[in-house]
Design an enzyme around this catalytic site. Structure first.
Site, PDB file in Angstrom:
ATOM      1  CE  LYS A  73      -7.327  -0.644   6.353  1.00 33.21           C
ATOM      2  NZ  LYS A  73      -8.076   0.040   5.301  1.00 33.21           N
ATOM      3  CG  HIS A  82      -1.915   0.988   1.387  1.00 33.08           C
ATOM      4  ND1 HIS A  82      -1.649   2.290   1.739  1.00 33.08           N
ATOM      5  CD2 HIS A  82      -3.260   0.907   1.216  1.00 33.08           C
ATOM      6  CE1 HIS A  82      -2.801   2.962   1.780  1.00 33.08           C
ATOM      7  NE2 HIS A  82      -3.781   2.148   1.461  1.00 33.08           N
ATOM      8  CB  CYS A 124      -3.722   3.464  -1.529  1.00 32.69           C
ATOM      9  SG  CYS A 124      -4.920   4.755  -1.271  1.00 32.69           S
ATOM     10  CG  ASP A 142       0.516  -2.473   6.083  1.00 36.72           C
ATOM     11  OD1 ASP A 142      -0.387  -2.528   6.953  1.00 36.72           O
ATOM     12  OD2 ASP A 142       0.370  -1.914   4.990  1.00 36.72           O
ATOM     13  CD  GLN A 198      -6.720  -4.724   3.832  1.00 32.13           C
ATOM     14  OE1 GLN A 198      -7.699  -5.465   3.920  1.00 32.13           O
ATOM     15  NE2 GLN A 198      -6.837  -3.421   3.690  1.00 32.13           N
TER      16      GLN A 198
END
Lengths: 147, 408
Positions: free
Chosen positions: B225, B123, B367, B199, B202
């Site tokens: 999220k 991202h 993104c 990261d 997700q």
């Protein structure tokens, strides 16, 4: 789906499926690039301007039906027109898209023809930027050729 | 045990929202998730009954609010199996977490002649902060490429890591759904003497996260999220690493002493929390963690694998070659996030038509422009699911695509 029919008028889909003046022009025609960073749409406008008249115009790139159809319709209306008329049409179009106010300097009798079909876009504010991408790029191109 | 999705949906008030008299089908959870009543209530109750600034005032309510805030930190720490709550830093969002990593750890450790490793499926939030610093410092950024089936190509990983000081990578692609071998990547990084920054935006909302088992050194993720509110993100990092890192933002709360000529930093984690933090949002995140624990991360993952299977089958059965789903086909190797191309219709036109059916997906570059270039698309349509997604959402998507065919 009556709402969508407002947005995706047949004339728009026609320009999307069979874009007019799609392609490139060799130098000395100018090439101006425009992009919509939010959605990734990219466009190039090729302009052949002489004696204050848009003698020829082409566009290339990729984007959604609205951005492509709008650019295609734009080329058909500006081709062969004096620069002042082109700017006036662009201004009129941006007024139609509600992103520019009518300050009284644009004659209201300017005919947009097929482009009026894009009026339905106004109901979908996020798509307005798709419709004006080609026009803003054209204006940028005109600014760079006239300086 | 499978999830009682119908009962869970009742806990999310937004999911009963109707638009134009019809129910909505929210398929944009990779972008942001909806919030259950317990999160909304926790925030509202805190503001109604217990609100107070934290940390600096000595009255009873302030210490009560401080306890609630620190309690949420402990919940988050336990949720990811951190060694200690002091390793959990609250930020504005995951983007700020990654900027913190770059600006604090990176600025102190990366110079000309150094290198870090990123991947082609990052991202922008895990690309641009490093590029900003690299422009200034002149270190090299190396890239892990992808295989044709949208996995990280690890064949040259050891070579890429040679002499690198860090690898920063996503645990799950927000475009492809690909789940990366986090543990293997962390081990390879350590073998090369580099640290591993993950990261987790997700993956953390969708499956069990164990920072010890994955062997990561830092993990960034966002609250919004994972059923929590917007406005708060998390950077977890090993205590020794955080202790050695210089502060990021300066101001109140992050100092222990300030004189005219110098300052000293507060203890962890306050050192990295300058200014009044998002107190209410952190309380909400704590409630979201309680909620996810109650539902069960293993069950959530299992449900999403089932939904992935269902969606994959439904989309390919109806549309065959007319639909191209980017990303791994094996549901065990992917999350419930589908980027797809539908015939040659532009994703914005797809999402516009779907919107007319109250099917909410995302269209665009997500993104992740370098990845989009690899896919060869300027944009994709993306449908993404969560614990509350059901077959009816997928069916609505599949049916609405018919209308896309009709118009284009």
């Amino acid at each position: 789906m009556s709402n969508l029919e407002d947005l995706y008028r047949e004339v728009i889909l026609d320009h999307y499926r069979s874009p007019r003046n799609k392609g490139e022009l060799p130098p000395p025609a100018t090439c101006t690039e425009g992009a919509n960073p939010l959605c990734g749409d990219e466009i190039k406008i090729f302009l052949d301007v002489a004696d204050g008249v848009v003698r020829d115009v082409r566009f290339s790139g990729h984007g959604c039906s609205i951005s492509q159809a709008s650019a295609s319709m734009m080329t058909t209306i500006v081709k062969g027109k004096p620069l002042a008329d082109v700017r006036a049409v662009a201004k009129r179009f941006k007024q139609l898209m509600t992103i520019e106010e009518n300050d009284g300097t644009t004659p209201t009798d300017i005919r947009l023809g097929d482009i009026e079909a894009l009026q339905g876009v106004v109901k979908y504010p996020v798509r307005i930027k798709c419709a004006v991408l080609g026009w803003n790029t054209l204006l940028e191109g005109l600014d760079s050729t006239s300086t | 045990m499978t999830l009682d999705v119908a009962a869970l949906r009742d806990e999310f008030p937004m999911l009963s929202r109707r638009v134009g008299g019809k129910p909505i089908h929210y398929l944009d959870s990779a972008n942001s998730s909806h919030k259950p009543n317990c999160v909304i209530d926790a925030m509202s109750t805190f503001m109604r009954e217990a609100y107070s600034p934290i940390g600096r005032s000595s009255y009873a309510l302030a210490s009560e609010a401080s306890d609630a805030y620190e309690g949420a930190r402990s919940k988050v720490a336990a949720f990811i199996n951190a060694y200690s709550p002091c390793e959990v830093v609250f930020t504005k969002n995951a983007t700020e977490s990654l900027n913190l990593a770059a600006q604090s750890w990176g600025r102190a450790n990366l110079d000309k002649g150094d290198a870090i490793v990123l991947t082609h499926m990052e991202h922008h939030a895990n690309i641009v902060p490093w590029q900003m610093l690299a422009k200034e410092k002149g270190f090299e950024i190396r890239w892990v490429p992808l295989t044709p089936d949208f996995q990280l190509d690890l064949s040259s990983l050891d070579q890429l890591l040679r002499g690198a000081k860090a690898i920063s990578f996503t645990s799950m692609s927000n475009v492809l759904g690909t789940i990366n071998p986090t543990r293997e990547l962390c081990e390879a990084a350590h073998a090369a003497g580099a640290i591993a920054i993950v990261d987790g935006c997700q993956s953390v909302p969708h499956m069990t996260t164990d920072v010890r088992a994955m062997g990561a050194d830092m993990l960034a993720f966002s609250s919004h999220k994972m059923c929590g509110p917007t406005g708060v993100g998390v950077l977890w990092a090993r205590e020794a690493l955080l202790a050695a890192m210089p502060p990021f933002l300066g101001g109140g709360g992050m100092i222990s002493e300030v004189r005219l000529d110098d300052f000293t930093c507060a203890e962890l984690p306050n050192k990295f929390e300058a200014g009044t933090p998002p107190i209410v949002e952190v309380i909400g995140l704590g409630a979201a963690v309680d909620f996810l624990n109650r539902v069960g991360m293993t069950e959530i993952r299992r449900h999403e694998i089932e939904m992935t299977n269902y969606a994959y089958r439904a989309l390919t059965t109806r549309y065959g070659d007319a639909i191209t789903i980017h990303g791994p086909t094996n549901p065990e190797l992917r999350g419930a996030t589908f980027s797809f191309a539908f015939r040659d219709v532009h994703p914005h036109d797809v999402s516009q038509v779907l919107d007319q059916h109250n099917v909410y997906i995302r269209a665009g570059h997500h993104c992740a422009k370098p990845l989009m270039r690899l896919i060869g698309a300027n944009a994709t349509a993306r449908a993404s699911m969560y614990l509350y997604s059901n077959e009816s959402d997928v069916d609505a998507l599949v049916d609405a695509l018919d209308d896309v065919s009709t118009i284009f």
